[in-house]
Design a protein around this motif. Structure first.
Motif, PDB file in Angstrom:
ATOM      1  N   ARG A 176     106.417  42.290  43.822  1.00 21.91           N
ATOM      2  CA  ARG A 176     105.428  41.411  43.174  1.00 21.91           C
ATOM      3  C   ARG A 176     104.153  41.323  44.003  1.00 21.91           C
ATOM      4  O   ARG A 176     103.043  41.345  43.469  1.00 21.91           O
ATOM      5  N   PHE A 177     104.302  41.180  45.320  1.00 20.77           N
ATOM      6  CA  PHE A 177     103.139  41.125  46.202  1.00 20.77           C
ATOM      7  C   PHE A 177     102.282  42.376  46.047  1.00 20.77           C
ATOM      8  O   PHE A 177     101.062  42.298  45.862  1.00 20.77           O
ATOM      9  N   LEU A 178     102.901  43.543  46.096  1.00 15.54           N
ATOM     10  CA  LEU A 178     102.148  44.791  46.003  1.00 15.54           C
ATOM     11  C   LEU A 178     101.515  44.959  44.623  1.00 15.54           C
ATOM     12  O   LEU A 178     100.389  45.471  44.510  1.00 15.54           O
ATOM     13  N   ALA A 179     102.211  44.524  43.579  1.00 21.51           N
ATOM     14  CA  ALA A 179     101.635  44.612  42.232  1.00 21.51           C
ATOM     15  C   ALA A 179     100.397  43.730  42.110  1.00 21.51           C
ATOM     16  O   ALA A 179      99.393  44.129  41.485  1.00 21.51           O
ATOM     17  N   GLU A 180     100.440  42.550  42.715  1.00 25.17           N
ATOM     18  CA  GLU A 180      99.280  41.653  42.679  1.00 25.17           C
ATOM     19  C   GLU A 180      98.105  42.245  43.451  1.00 25.17           C
ATOM     20  O   GLU A 180      96.952  42.173  43.006  1.00 25.17           O
ATOM     21  N   VAL A 181      98.384  42.826  44.609  1.00 23.87           N
ATOM     22  CA  VAL A 181      97.318  43.458  45.396  1.00 23.87           C
ATOM     23  C   VAL A 181      96.702  44.609  44.617  1.00 23.87           C
ATOM     24  O   VAL A 181      95.467  44.765  44.568  1.00 23.87           O
ATOM     25  N   HIS A 182      97.544  45.428  44.004  1.00 20.52           N
ATOM     26  CA  HIS A 182      97.052  46.561  43.214  1.00 20.52           C
ATOM     27  C   HIS A 182      96.124  46.084  42.107  1.00 20.52           C
ATOM     28  O   HIS A 182      95.101  46.720  41.817  1.00 20.52           O
ATOM     29  N   GLN A 183      96.451  44.945  41.521  1.00 11.81           N
ATOM     30  CA  GLN A 183      95.648  44.411  40.415  1.00 11.81           C
ATOM     31  C   GLN A 183      94.256  43.985  40.886  1.00 11.81           C
ATOM     32  O   GLN A 183      93.261  44.230  40.195  1.00 11.81           O
ATOM     33  N   VAL A 184      94.156  43.340  42.028  1.00 11.68           N
ATOM     34  CA  VAL A 184      92.860  42.789  42.445  1.00 11.68           C
ATOM     35  C   VAL A 184      91.999  43.798  43.206  1.00 11.68           C
ATOM     36  O   VAL A 184      90.803  43.563  43.384  1.00 11.68           O
ATOM     37  N   LEU A 185      92.580  44.911  43.657  1.00 14.18           N
ATOM     38  CA  LEU A 185      91.810  45.941  44.356  1.00 14.18           C
ATOM     39  C   LEU A 185      91.104  46.860  43.350  1.00 14.18           C
ATOM     40  O   LEU A 185      91.678  47.236  42.326  1.00 14.18           O
ATOM     41  N   ARG A 186      89.907  47.251  43.688  1.00 17.11           N
ATOM     42  CA  ARG A 186      89.239  48.275  42.885  1.00 17.11           C
ATOM     43  C   ARG A 186      89.922  49.616  43.118  1.00 17.11           C
ATOM     44  O   ARG A 186      90.634  49.819  44.114  1.00 17.11           O
ATOM     45  N   PHE A 187      89.711  50.572  42.203  1.00 17.48           N
ATOM     46  CA  PHE A 187      90.262  51.907  42.385  1.00 17.48           C
ATOM     47  C   PHE A 187      89.698  52.523  43.671  1.00 17.48           C
ATOM     48  O   PHE A 187      88.490  52.490  43.919  1.00 17.48           O
ATOM     49  N   GLY A 188      90.570  53.045  44.510  1.00 21.76           N
ATOM     50  CA  GLY A 188      90.153  53.620  45.785  1.00 21.76           C
ATOM     51  C   GLY A 188      90.077  52.615  46.912  1.00 21.76           C
ATOM     52  O   GLY A 188      89.811  52.989  48.060  1.00 21.76           O
ATOM     53  N   GLY A 189      90.293  51.320  46.607  1.00 25.23           N
ATOM     54  CA  GLY A 189      90.262  50.300  47.645  1.00 25.23           C
ATOM     55  C   GLY A 189      91.468  50.378  48.569  1.00 25.23           C
ATOM     56  O   GLY A 189      92.447  51.086  48.290  1.00 25.23           O
ATOM     57  N   HIS A 190      91.399  49.642  49.665  1.00 21.53           N
ATOM     58  CA  HIS A 190      92.425  49.734  50.702  1.00 21.53           C
ATOM     59  C   HIS A 190      93.207  48.432  50.874  1.00 21.53           C
ATOM     60  O   HIS A 190      92.614  47.343  50.860  1.00 21.53           O
ATOM     61  N   LEU A 191      94.496  48.576  51.057  1.00 22.18           N
ATOM     62  CA  LEU A 191      95.351  47.516  51.578  1.00 22.18           C
ATOM     63  C   LEU A 191      95.639  47.850  53.036  1.00 22.18           C
ATOM     64  O   LEU A 191      96.209  48.907  53.337  1.00 22.18           O
ATOM     65  N   LEU A 192      95.224  46.967  53.948  1.00 23.35           N
ATOM     66  CA  LEU A 192      95.457  47.131  55.376  1.00 23.35           C
ATOM     67  C   LEU A 192      96.553  46.162  55.768  1.00 23.35           C
ATOM     68  O   LEU A 192      96.351  44.949  55.768  1.00 23.35           O
ATOM     69  N   LEU A 193      97.711  46.693  56.079  1.00 24.27           N
ATOM     70  CA  LEU A 193      98.911  45.888  56.231  1.00 24.27           C
ATOM     71  C   LEU A 193      99.556  46.141  57.587  1.00 24.27           C
ATOM     72  O   LEU A 193      99.690  47.288  58.011  1.00 24.27           O
ATOM     73  N   ALA A 194      99.946  45.066  58.264  1.00 26.37           N
ATOM     74  CA  ALA A 194     100.686  45.174  59.521  1.00 26.37           C
ATOM     75  C   ALA A 194     101.813  44.155  59.511  1.00 26.37           C
ATOM     76  O   ALA A 194     101.590  42.983  59.197  1.00 26.37           O
ATOM     77  N   ASP A 195     103.012  44.601  59.845  1.00 23.14           N
ATOM     78  CA  ASP A 195     104.156  43.695  59.851  1.00 23.14           C
ATOM     79  C   ASP A 195     105.345  44.412  60.475  1.00 23.14           C
ATOM     80  O   ASP A 195     105.300  45.614  60.737  1.00 23.14           O
ATOM     81  N   TYR A 196     106.423  43.643  60.682  1.00 19.74           N
ATOM     82  CA  TYR A 196     107.645  44.241  61.225  1.00 19.74           C
ATOM     83  C   TYR A 196     108.737  44.251  60.161  1.00 19.74           C
ATOM     84  O   TYR A 196     108.740  43.444  59.235  1.00 19.74           O
ATOM     85  N   ARG A 197     109.653  45.198  60.322  1.00 18.35           N
ATOM     86  CA  ARG A 197     110.803  45.348  59.436  1.00 18.35           C
ATOM     87  C   ARG A 197     111.978  45.903  60.240  1.00 18.35           C
ATOM     88  O   ARG A 197     111.763  46.609  61.233  1.00 18.35           O
TER      89      ARG A 197
END
Length: 286
Positions: free
Chosen positions: A175-196
């Protein structure tokens, strides 16, 4: 006692007399709600204290090329993490959204250092957002309460989305990624840092692909995060003991990632991986 075929299985409850303890199954929504309550409590304890970051930070051996003002040096490891996350993506004149901004120090750094057109920083914690709104003053920077899994924002309204050490507490990564995809313009960037957990990294990256993102850059920074935790452990524990009820010191120390905590041990043993990604929105999903 034998379960009849008419009885539902897998509901987390055991039959009377089975001799086995019931297993507690936490739903995604319950975990999300508990995470929100936890962060609200942290921010309530901190109040107006000048604690602008709650992440693990980033450090490397030797001198850094990141120039900071003397009053910023105490928080160097946190500025270094944000500086590393945005590396390689020009932000000047761009519309930037930070999701899970916490106490706002990262959003302030981005807005004041990289000259974006505007920065909107959101967090589910109203207490954190109230702190940010009362602490930071900059024309291009705005803070608001917002939900990472239900963004109330127009489509294609941002060029860059930041998420720093926040996604691991979300109920649904999809859901988080789908929401980000929706608000980003085409070609825009998600800059993500986290642990797993290391064993789950491949599944995490498959989520990126399904959501319509292409991995342009992947970097493991576990060693640099560990070094940051080692350099800051004494300060973290000192502040926790100063501001936290004595009965909860152990819990806050574990949350902080200080030397000897569970997450510190998992990173040190290689069970956890701390990663940063530069993801680009592509047209199609799946």
């Amino acid at each position: 006692m034998t379960r009849s075929k008419a009885e539902p299985a897998g509901d987390g409850r055991e039959s009377r007399g089975s001799g086995r303890a019931p297993r507690l199954r936490l739903t995604q929504s319950f975990r999300r709600e508990m995470a929100l309550r936890w962060y609200e409590y942290i921010n309530h304890l901190l109040g107006r204290k000048a604690i602008r970051f709650l992440n693990y930070g980033f450090a490397e051996p030797g001198p850094s090329r990141l120039r900071l003002a003397p009053h910023e040096e105490e928080d160097r490891i946190f500025y270094e993490l944000y500086n590393r996350v945005v590396a390689g993506v020009p932000l000047r004149g761009r519309r930037v959204l930070e999701i899970g901004c916490g106490r706002g120090g990262g959003a302030w750094f981005v807005a004041s250092r990289f000259a974006p057109a505007r920065v909107l920083a959101i967090d589910r914690s109203p207490t954190a957002i109230a702190y940010c709104q009362g602490t930071y003053r900059r024309a291009r920077l705005r803070f608001a309460v917002g939900d990472a899994e239900a963004l109330d924002l127009p489509p294609d309204s941002f060029d860059v989305v930041l998420s720093v050490e926040a996604s691991h507490v979300y109920g649904s990564g999809d859901r988080f990624l789908a929401e980000v995809h929706q608000v980003l313009r085409f070609g825009g960037h998600l800059l993500l840092a986290d642990y797993r957990p290391r064993r789950r990294v491949a599944a995490w990256e498959e989520q990126f692909r399904r959501a319509g993102f292409r991995v342009e850059k992947k970097e493991e920074i576990s060693a640099q995060v560990l070094l940051s935790l080692e350099r800051s452990s004494e300060r973290r524990v000192r502040l926790i003991r100063k501001w936290t009820p004595a009965a909860l010191v152990w819990l806050f120390t574990a949350f902080s990632g200080a030397r000897g905590s569970r997450n510190y041990g998992r990173l040190r043993r290689g069970e956890f991986a701390y990663l940063r990604y530069r993801l680009r929105k592509v047209m199609s999903k799946g």
